[in-house]
Design an enzyme around this catalytic site. Structure first.
Site, PDB file in Angstrom:
ATOM      1  N   LYS A 118       5.798  -4.784   8.222  1.00  0.00           N
ATOM      2  CA  LYS A 118       4.546  -4.027   8.253  1.00  0.00           C
ATOM      3  C   LYS A 118       3.669  -4.344   7.040  1.00  0.00           C
ATOM      4  O   LYS A 118       2.447  -4.480   7.175  1.00  0.00           O
ATOM      5  CB  LYS A 118       4.853  -2.532   8.345  1.00  0.00           C
ATOM      6  CG  LYS A 118       5.427  -2.142   9.710  1.00  0.00           C
ATOM      7  CD  LYS A 118       6.109  -0.800   9.730  1.00  0.00           C
ATOM      8  CE  LYS A 118       6.759  -0.551  11.088  1.00  0.00           C
ATOM      9  NZ  LYS A 118       7.565   0.674  11.158  1.00  0.00           N
ATOM     10  N   ASP A 143       1.099   6.177  13.326  1.00  0.00           N
ATOM     11  CA  ASP A 143       2.232   5.985  14.235  1.00  0.00           C
ATOM     12  C   ASP A 143       1.996   6.695  15.561  1.00  0.00           C
ATOM     13  O   ASP A 143       2.646   6.390  16.566  1.00  0.00           O
ATOM     14  CB  ASP A 143       3.521   6.524  13.599  1.00  0.00           C
ATOM     15  CG  ASP A 143       4.436   5.417  13.098  1.00  0.00           C
ATOM     16  OD1 ASP A 143       4.330   4.279  13.595  1.00  0.00           O
ATOM     17  OD2 ASP A 143       5.268   5.687  12.214  1.00  0.00           O
ATOM     18  N   GLN A 179       8.851   5.694   7.595  1.00  0.00           N
ATOM     19  CA  GLN A 179       9.786   4.895   8.376  1.00  0.00           C
ATOM     20  C   GLN A 179      10.982   5.736   8.813  1.00  0.00           C
ATOM     21  O   GLN A 179      11.621   6.408   7.999  1.00  0.00           O
ATOM     22  CB  GLN A 179      10.263   3.690   7.552  1.00  0.00           C
ATOM     23  CG  GLN A 179      11.196   2.745   8.282  1.00  0.00           C
ATOM     24  CD  GLN A 179      10.506   2.052   9.449  1.00  0.00           C
ATOM     25  OE1 GLN A 179       9.387   1.596   9.337  1.00  0.00           O
ATOM     26  NE2 GLN A 179      11.197   1.974  10.568  1.00  0.00           N
TER      27      GLN A 179
END
Length: 291
Positions: free
Chosen positions: A61, A128, A105
């Site tokens: 990422k 997200d 995460q």
């Protein structure tokens, strides 16, 4: 004895190539922003603990941020991090005007409440797409920041050129991250959607009538190739490492590819799209939700 022909007839949906094109397009748009005197989109990535796979994902990422020309910040916190410490960091990032997106995460260490932490992220920075606000917007047909993996799957389906309206779609798996929002995305696209889960009976019967099959369970080979309707589109979200070190999806690929019209490989299918859509969401937040 008659031999069964399992030669591949399906066309591969090249997620790696499609994702690269998305990143190039984003980089071009970022250059245009900078040329207009606007700041670069900013993404903060938070990782807690030492899970090796999570660190690989975070590296992917941050590399994508660099390729897109984003401002990025990484926060690596130890296993002993408390709930209050993590919430305090999120609140700081919520107020940071240089940060358009916050990504925590998953999975988190067991002593941390992931639901509470994800809900603390401001919905306009929830790149997200996990916050109940953003899932609710998707359910009400007014999406803002859409969950990355389902969003990526929809981009892959669009790349086939197949009209989705009226198609019968089956989603295998009902997780909050993939399965449930995937069903909402397909419904929004005009499909008739069946979502299956661990209590579903006669899974093969559900799949055998589907024009589109999206599988996101995390169990190698849970979907057999002979279950696939001839000409169906198969999207395999699963990624599993076998004892010999090879990576496979949730679908029996060779047998499914002999029946499907389109299929995603593992790796190189859905995975790259998740990261690309994270970048898309971050740019969208910078362009439309923030100054």
């Amino acid at each position: 004895m008659t031999q069964t022909n399992t030669a591949m007839t399906a066309q591969l949906i090249d997620g790696k190539s499609i994702a690269a094109g998305i990143r190039e397009e984003i980089a071009h748009k970022v250059q245009q922003r900078v040329g207009l005197g606007l700041r670069r989109p900013g993404l903060a990535v938070v990782i807690v603990g030492e899970d090796p796979a999570s660190h690989v994902y975070v590296k992917n990422k941050t590399n994508a941020c660099e390729q897109c020309g984003f401002h990025s910040e990484s926060f690596k916190m130890g296993n002993e991090t408390t709930q209050d410490e993590l919430l305090s960091l999120i609140e700081k990032l919520n107020q940071d005007p240089l940060i358009d997106g916050i990504l925590v995460q998953l999975p988190l260490p067991q002593h941390l409440n992931a639901d509470l932490i994800l809900e603390r992220i401001r919905p306009d920075k929830d790149v997200d797409g996990f916050h109940p606000y953003n899932l609710g917007r998707l359910a009400q047909r007014m999406p803002v920041l859409r969950p990355c993996t389902p969003k990526g799957v929809m981009t892959l389906l669009k790349s086939t050129g197949i009209a989705l309206k009226g198609k019968d779609a089956v989603v295998v798996g009902a997780s909050n991250i993939v399965g449930r929002p995937m069903g909402l995305e397909l419904l929004l696209a005009g499909c008739t959607v069946t979502t299956t889960h661990r209590f579903t009976q006669n899974l093969a019967d559900k799949i055998s009538g589907a024009d589109i099959v999206v599988v996101a369970v995390g169990k190698p080979g849970i979907v057999k190739g002979e279950w696939i309707k001839p000409g169906a589109v198969v999207i395999d979200v699963g990624i599993n490492r076998l004892e010999n070190g090879s990576l496979v999806g949730d679908v029996d690929f060779d047998a499914a590819a002999a029946r499907a019209s389109w299929i995603t490989p593992v790796p190189g299918g859905v995975g790259p799209m998740t990261v690309a859509c994270l970048m898309e969401n971050t740019l969208y937040a910078a362009d439309n939700l923030h100054d």
